[in-house]
Design a protein around this motif. Structure first.
Motif, short mmCIF file in Angstrom:
data_model
loop_
_atom_site.label_atom_id
_atom_site.label_comp_id
_atom_site.label_asym_id
_atom_site.label_seq_id
_atom_site.Cartn_x
_atom_site.Cartn_y
_atom_site.Cartn_z
N ASP A 201 41.72 40.78 -51.64
CA ASP A 201 41.93 39.30 -50.99
C ASP A 201 40.66 39.06 -50.00
N ASN A 202 39.79 39.86 -49.92
CA ASN A 202 38.77 39.69 -48.94
C ASN A 202 38.09 38.44 -49.24
N PRO A 203 37.44 37.67 -48.33
CA PRO A 203 36.48 36.69 -48.59
C PRO A 203 35.50 36.74 -49.81
N ALA A 204 35.43 35.73 -50.39
CA ALA A 204 34.48 35.80 -51.51
C ALA A 204 33.00 35.67 -50.92
N ILE A 205 31.89 35.88 -51.75
CA ILE A 205 30.27 35.26 -51.07
C ILE A 205 30.33 33.85 -51.13
N ASN A 206 31.26 33.12 -51.73
CA ASN A 206 31.38 31.68 -51.63
C ASN A 206 31.73 31.37 -50.10
N ALA A 207 32.53 32.10 -49.60
CA ALA A 207 32.80 31.71 -48.26
C ALA A 207 31.79 31.68 -47.19
N LEU A 208 30.95 32.79 -47.43
CA LEU A 208 29.63 32.67 -46.38
C LEU A 208 28.89 31.37 -46.87
N TYR A 209 28.53 31.06 -48.08
CA TYR A 209 27.98 29.96 -48.22
C TYR A 209 28.38 28.64 -47.55
N CYS A 210 29.67 28.56 -47.77
CA CYS A 210 30.58 27.54 -47.33
C CYS A 210 30.45 27.27 -45.88
N SER A 211 30.20 28.69 -45.20
CA SER A 211 30.10 28.57 -43.82
C SER A 211 28.72 28.05 -43.41
N LEU A 212 28.09 28.26 -44.13
CA LEU A 212 26.48 27.65 -43.92
C LEU A 212 26.46 26.20 -43.96
N LEU A 213 27.22 25.70 -44.78
CA LEU A 213 27.39 24.30 -45.09
C LEU A 213 27.96 23.73 -43.91
N ALA B 127 27.17 19.84 -43.11
CA ALA B 127 27.53 19.23 -44.49
C ALA B 127 28.79 19.96 -44.82
N PRO B 128 29.81 19.78 -44.16
CA PRO B 128 30.97 20.79 -44.44
C PRO B 128 31.64 20.49 -45.80
N ARG B 129 32.22 21.37 -46.50
CA ARG B 129 33.02 21.56 -47.61
C ARG B 129 34.22 22.24 -47.27
N ASP B 130 35.30 21.81 -47.99
CA ASP B 130 36.71 22.78 -47.85
C ASP B 130 36.31 23.94 -48.53
N ALA B 131 35.82 24.26 -49.52
CA ALA B 131 35.33 25.33 -50.25
C ALA B 131 34.21 25.25 -50.88
N PHE B 132 33.58 26.41 -51.14
CA PHE B 132 32.11 26.23 -51.97
C PHE B 132 32.54 26.90 -53.46
N ASN B 133 32.42 26.08 -54.45
CA ASN B 133 32.57 26.66 -55.92
C ASN B 133 33.88 27.59 -56.04
N ALA B 134 34.94 26.93 -55.53
CA ALA B 134 36.27 27.68 -55.69
C ALA B 134 36.59 27.44 -57.22
N GLY B 135 37.01 28.33 -57.72
CA GLY B 135 37.62 28.20 -59.27
C GLY B 135 38.19 29.62 -59.82
N VAL C 31 38.12 32.20 -58.16
CA VAL C 31 38.82 32.61 -57.07
C VAL C 31 39.38 31.54 -56.35
N GLY C 32 40.45 31.83 -55.60
CA GLY C 32 41.02 30.95 -54.82
C GLY C 32 40.46 30.16 -53.77
N ALA C 33 40.61 29.16 -53.57
CA ALA C 33 39.91 28.08 -52.49
C ALA C 33 40.20 28.97 -51.33
N GLU C 34 41.36 29.53 -51.04
CA GLU C 34 41.52 30.22 -49.69
C GLU C 34 40.31 31.42 -49.47
N LEU C 35 39.78 31.70 -50.43
CA LEU C 35 38.69 32.83 -50.36
C LEU C 35 37.22 32.25 -50.25
#
Lengths: 465, 783
Positions: A425-437, A442-450, A452-456
């Protein structure tokens, strides 16, 4: 080797007036002028530096620090000694964040990451990309004349333009140019050209597009889209050439372009240096705000390690001893990363030497340094170390080591470089990319969730201000 | 503007996707009156913003066919459906649908999307077209391929550049004019983007750097360019027109049409006034090198027609590029010039010639029976000689000259070009003369795509005999190539033979160019390295062969043991291509059979699914695949797993095995207590090769099978499998998926195949002379 040049944004504007062909180009010039005067927020810039064969954890933690913990760790890097792999970033330590504990189980591949590494979606090189990559997303959000510049390192290979790490979206790969001299041509024009290459080429492309336009009316089915795409590509190139022609006429490109060596670089070490010079010049001249430098273009087979080791990359990743250097493969990988970080640090230094607004270009930049296949070849993606350098205009927290819960573990019963294992349940690498956005605005709720859950996949409070 | 919530939208979209994905049979019978009524509604509510005068959102609807003709049309109507369903359209400040209009419009759109789902023409969607409907023989429209472009395969692009290089004597290093793109078999798949344009520009620049000095010195093969260069601004209109015509004919092998003549002449005239003559001519030549036919196959109906056979020049290119990667050969060019390539009969004549050719055009060597006998005797004598030195002394060519007389020179030329081996015709003709035929079998069976086999797994499984340093998958892929070529040479029961033969070649000599194969192998008997490769291959195939049998004499396949192999699906190359680095990939083996032999469909893995088997090296593959038995997975996985698991008697190197090697969990754990770096302890578990055929569409095929041999026997006897094979052949040579209108073409092609004893040549001739291949059409206007 490239000649390293010093220049300021202000000096680049000498000789350029809005009247002398600058009108077409005026938004960028005005922005730069205003930035030089401290009037306008400078653009945010992003550099992604990928390397192959994994990023072993010991190369991403200060010397002497213990890995693994049950809870999130956030510790200052002040006074910490960086490992050899990233010691070159020491001058920027106060702007650095090391991130450990992100997971990529959902998108890890065997010998290489391909599009997975920058998208957080499982993608193999044999297939078109399945999702947008972070550099593509940022390139769309913060385009320059070139929305994004992809530079590859294919040491010892004949590769020119290829695809493998970056994508505008599903099915839309972004070309990566592996030959520095060809990247130079695209960005700065032909070497030794006496005329205005770009304008001449623009006129020629306009003429060529007439044939394609005629074709559009003759084609009926789904291929009509291909012809339209071709026509669009010609138009885009023509438009870009028009913009480049303005810069060429003003002498900007000539002043900022790096000097190419007499013989095009071919070894991995030389190509890396050349591509970093090209990247620096592209950013400083304002041609782009997003650069991806990818060593191996998402695969361990995409480059050799010429200049460091003659051994095959695959064996090196397995720890095979290099017979010439008489060191284990993982030591060769450390030297490989050391070379990359040194060149990346040189790129950052150039940005730091370029004044912008009330500071320098480095103030508005972030470099992301990571491997395309997590912590090792044959990875399961259960740990993916990252190093970030730059605070992106104060929107990223820096000077810290951030580690998400990890425990010591092994792989197939063996300890490989003190391999650690993240929680599922650790954050995914997607979370780091979402943080950059988010940090970029240019915020998004999640980056390419699918997978793994959007919460990660959402932004990380440990990274974003 | 009202917005429905995300869930409703998701459901409606999913419904559309499902409806489109799992299409109903046949087309809905929407009448002309219904389409006319719908058109009137659209005109009132949509065309004012999405029509001739305005195209808001870059969308124009008045020109999209009410009867979708393409995947593009389908995508547009799908989007319209979504927008109306979500109440996004019409916008709030525009005239709205009445309730009845909205319902009627949505119902019509839904029916249209369902009825035309076979237009979902992405390569992976071919099997969505209903098989029974295709082979029912019922007419469903006039078969034709929409007017299109098809990006040239990289081999074709290179062949064009190499031809220019040679004919114009440019002496460019061929490695510098490699195609800037990879290839695929579908006309919709490949686009030309900025990177490709820039790469082509660089290649043009390189070619021009060799052309221009020749132009200046009047040594260029396009003679009429020199006077233009000399005249510069003063060049006359006739000089310019002559240069344009000459250039197009030499470079493009076609005369410019009226529009091209005008455009090129205009460009050259203007540039001569603006630039130095050399620059102007460079720009002109670059424009010629960017002609669409340099980058694409361009295929349209005859000008002014809605539907017609392609014009002769396009037809010649279509025929040539269907079978080869070369421009039309001399035979086709002569037919075009003589006006003898415009009817079906003309096409049949040329296709028949090309499909059965054993030499390139005009290079036949005809031997009398006496000459043949003497040549055979000479070859038998020659092949007894073991050393290169002794062969040189034997003076083969002089003796050959005496036997063949005037034809000796041509015979030797054919040998040097690789079309003949020294002992006659034992080469892979398909690979040399009809390479796209070979490409079809390679891409259909997929046996050339091997994952990288890591040294870890090679060592752990003792894959290579002691002392041999390596194992390469392409050794076995080359052998399969040679086997395919051998089966095509006999051209009898091609599919059935490929599925059931126990024959194989062992490190084949003649996979491609005969001369290279010969050179490689005559040296090999003295090289221990290659001898070890040969031993590894023998071990894999479980056959025995002496080095002399391998290298000398006629190259013949050997037979693998019964009960150990059957056909291409049990060849190491195919098994390896559907395996991972550490184990078999039963799912993809099964998927291949389901899609490529049974004509079934398996949807893409949903993006929300992390499709991985558990990491349990102590369990067998079948045990680990228990996760695919989950309720949400089993419906799709039954189509694959039960087929793929029948191959479990082979390991992931394509070798027969008696048991499956797994990690002994307990003993390994005990060893680890002694030290972390101790190796794993392996043990064996029995494998289970039982399987089942589900949802084949043929009741005779459905049911349990005990092993892969029983499965293959059933498949090889099945008419449905043959028909599915014909569909795949259609796709490869047409470059598109079949539609219901192509049904008669497929029926005729299968009939030709069956009635000629399973002849692939007959199948090809039938397809390449069908309306589906010959005709191009343009969409009809509304409604």
């Amino acid at each position: 080797m490239f000649t390293k040049q010093k220049f300021s944004r202000r000096s680049c504007l000498k000789g350029i007036s809005l009247g002398s062909g600058g009108l077409f180009f005026s938004p960028l010039l005005q922005k730069v002028e205003a930035a030089a005067n401290g009037n306008v927020t400078p653009p945010k810039r992003f550099i992604f530096f990928l390397f192959s064969n994994g990023y072993q954890e010991s190369g991403a933690i200060p010397v002497g620090w213990k890995r693994g913990a049950d809870a999130i760790r956030q510790e200052s890097l002040k006074g910490a000694k960086l490992p050899r792999d990233i010691a070159a970033f020491a001058p920027f330590q106060d702007r650095m964040t090391i991130v450990q504990g992100l997971q990529g189980r959902h998108c890890a591949r065997g010998h290489a990451g391909h599009y997975s590494a920058l998208s957080g979606v499982n993608s193999a090189a044999a297939h078109p990309p399945r999702a947008q990559t972070i550099d593509g997303a940022l390139g769309r959000a913060f385009p320059g004349i070139f929305p994004m510049v992809g530079l590859g390192i294919a040491g010892g290979k004949p590769t020119q333009a290829t695809y493998g790490t970056s994508a505008w979206g599903k099915g839309s790969p972004i070309a990566i140019q592996c030959r520095p001299e060809l990247a130079y041509q695209s960005l700065f024009g032909s070497i030794g050209a006496t005329g205005n290459d770009f304008l001449a080429r623009k006129n020629l492309l306009d003429s060529i597009s007439q044939d394609v336009r005629r074709l559009q009316s003759q084609i009926a089915g789904p291929e009509k889209e291909l012809v339209e795409h071709h026509f669009g590509a010609l138009e885009a190139l023509s438009k870009r050439d028009g913009q480049m022609a303005q810069l060429q006429e003003a002498g900007t490109l000539r002043r900022k372009a790096p000097k190419l060596p007499a013989k095009p670089p071919r070894t991995m070490v030389d190509v890396t240096a050349a591509q970093c010079d090209v990247a620096a010049a592209a950013l400083i001249s304002g041609l782009t705000n997003v650069v991806t430098i990818t060593s191996g273009v998402g695969s361990i087979f995409g480059t050799d390690y010429s200049g460091i080791s003659p051994s095959p990359t695959h064996g090196i990743g397995h720890g095979t001893i290099d017979p010439k250097l008489e060191v284990p493969g993982l030591e060769v990988l450390r030297r490989y990363r050391e070379h990359h970080s040194t060149q990346a640090a040189g790129l950052l230094k150039k940005l730091q030497e370029t004044p912008e607004g009330k500071g320098t270009m480095l103030d508005n930049t972030v470099l992301v340094f990571t491997s395309d296949c997590a912590q090792t070849q044959h990875t399961k993606g259960d740990h993916w170390p990252f190093v970030l350098v730059g605070d992106l205009g104060g929107t990223l927290k820096t000077g810290q080591y951030v580690s998400y819960p990890m425990s010591e573990g092994g792989q197939d019963g063996k300890k490989i470089d003190e391999h650690v294992v993240t929680r599922t349940d650790n954050p995914a690498i997607n979370a780091l990319y979402c943080s950059l956005l988010h940090a970029a605005g240019a915020p998004r709720d999640a980056f390419n969730a699918g997978a793994v859950g959007a919460e990660l996949c959402g932004p990380l409070g440990e990274l974003v201000v | 503007m009202k917005r429905i919530n995300v869930l409703q939208r998701g459901i409606s979209f999913a419904w559309i996707a499902a409806a489109v994905t799992f299409a109903a049979e046949g087309r809905a019978a929407d009448s002309a009156a219904e389409r006319k009524a719908m058109h009137a509604v659209m005109k009132e509510k949509c065309f004012s913003c999405h029509g001739e005068k305005k195209q808001k959102g870059k969308l124009r609807l008045d020109t999209v066919s009410m009867t979708p003709q393409s995947a593009t049309d389908l995508a547009v109507w799908r989007r319209v459906y979504e927008q109306i369903m979500d109440e996004e359209m019409p916008p709030e400040d525009e005239a709205q649908f009445s309730t009845a209009e909205r319902e009627k419009t949505l119902a019509w759109l839904k029916a249209t999307l369902e009825a035309h789902s076979d237009l979902n023409l992405t390569p992976s969607a071919g099997n969505y077209v209903d098989h029974e409907a295709l082979f029912s023989g019922a007419p469903a429209g006039d078969p034709a391929t929409p007017a299109r472009v098809w990006r040239l395969a990289p081999q074709a692009y290179e062949a064009f550049m190499f031809r220019l290089n040679q004919e114009l004597q440019l002496h460019v290093d061929q490695r510098a004019i490699m195609a800037p793109w990879a290839g695929s078999n579908y006309s919709t798949a490949d686009r030309i983007d900025q990177a490709e344009i820039e790469a082509h520009l660089r290649i043009c620049k390189l070619m021009l750097s060799r052309m221009m000095p020749l132009v200046k010195n009047n040594k260029f093969r396009v003679r009429s360019l020199h006077p233009v260069y000399k005249a510069g601004k003063a060049a006359t209109a006739p000089q310019i027109r002559a240069a344009v015509k000459d250039t197009c004919q030499k470079i493009l092998r076609q005369a410019p049409d009226a529009t091209e003549m005008q455009e090129y002449s205009q460009l050259l005239t203007n540039d001569l006034k603006t630039y130095e003559p050399s620059r102007a001519i460079e720009r002109f030549l670059t424009k010629v090198l960017f002609h669409p036919t340099v980058l694409y196959r361009v295929e349209t109906p005859i000008a002014g027609s809605q539907r017609s056979i392609m014009p002769p020049r396009q037809l010649a290119r279509a025929i040539a590029y269907s079978l080869t990667y070369s421009e039309p050969d001399e035979g086709l060019r002569k037919a075009v010039a003589a006006g003898k390539l415009s009817t079906k009969q003309d096409v049949r004549r040329e296709v028949q010639r090309l499909v059965t050719a054993t030499t390139p055009y005009g290079q036949d060597v005809k031997l009398t029976a006496d000459q043949r006998a003497k040549l055979d005797a000479l070859n038998r004598e020659y092949w007894q000689i073991k050393t290169p030195e002794a062969r040189k002394e034997a003076n083969y060519q002089q003796k050959l000259g005496k036997i063949l007389g005037k034809q000796a020179g041509r015979w030797i030329q054919l040998q040097r070009a690789g079309y003949r081996s020294t002992d006659g015709e034992h080469i892979n003709l398909a690979a040399l003369l009809r390479p796209r035929v070979m490409t079809f079998f390679q891409s259909y069976f997929g046996y050339r795509k091997s994952p990288f086999k890591c040294v870890v797994t090679v060592k752990e499984l003792n894959v290579i005999p002691a002392g041999n340093p390596e194992w390469k998958s392409w050794w076995f892929a080359n052998d399969t190539d040679r086997l395919v070529g051998w089966v095509l040479e006999s051209d009898k029961e091609v599919l059935r033979t490929l599925l059931t033969t126990r024959k194989t070649f062992v490190i084949a000599r003649y996979t491609g160019n005969a001369r290279q194969g010969l050179k490689r192998h005559t040296g090999q008997i003295h090289e221990m390295q290659k001898w070890k490769h040969f031993q590894t291959a023998l071990h894999h195939y479980e056959v025995s062969m002496t080095p002399e049998q391998w290298l000398l004499g006629k190259e013949e396949p050997v037979e693998m043991p019964k009960g150990r192999r059957m056909g291409i699906l049990t060849h190491p190359s195919w098994l390896v291509s559907k395996s991972g680095n550490f184990d078999n990939d039963a799912i993809h083996r099964g998927k291949w059979i389901h899609e490529n032999l049974l004509g079934g469909r398996v949807p893409d893995v949903p993006i929300t699914v992390d499709a991985k088997l558990p990491d349990e090296p102590h369990n067998t593959l079948r045990e680990r695949m228990r996760v695919t038995r989950a309720e949400q997975c089993i419906k799709c996985h039954n189509r694959m797993d039960a087929l793929g698991l029948t191959f479990e008697q082979f390991d992931h190197f394509g070798r027969n095995r008696s048991a499956e090697i797994v990690v002994d969990k307990e003993k390994t754990a005990q060893m680890k207590k002694r030290g972390p770096d101790t190796p794993r302890i392996m043990t064996t578990k029995p494998f289970d090769t039982s399987g089942h055929v589900y949802y084949s569409g043929d009741k005779k095929l459905d049911g349990p099978v005990k092993d892969v041999f029983e499965l293959i026997e059933k498949l090889a006897q099945s008419e449905r499998v043959e028909q599915v094979f014909v569909r795949h052949v259609f796709r490869h040579f047409m470059g598109r998926n079949e539609t219901l209108a192509d049904g008669p073409t497929l029926v005729a092609a299968h009939k030709a195949y069956r009635e000629n004893g399973g002849s692939f040549n007959a199948l090809l001739v039938s397809l390449l002379t069908s309306d589906s291949f010959l005709y191009r059409n343009l969409p009809t206007s509304e409604p």
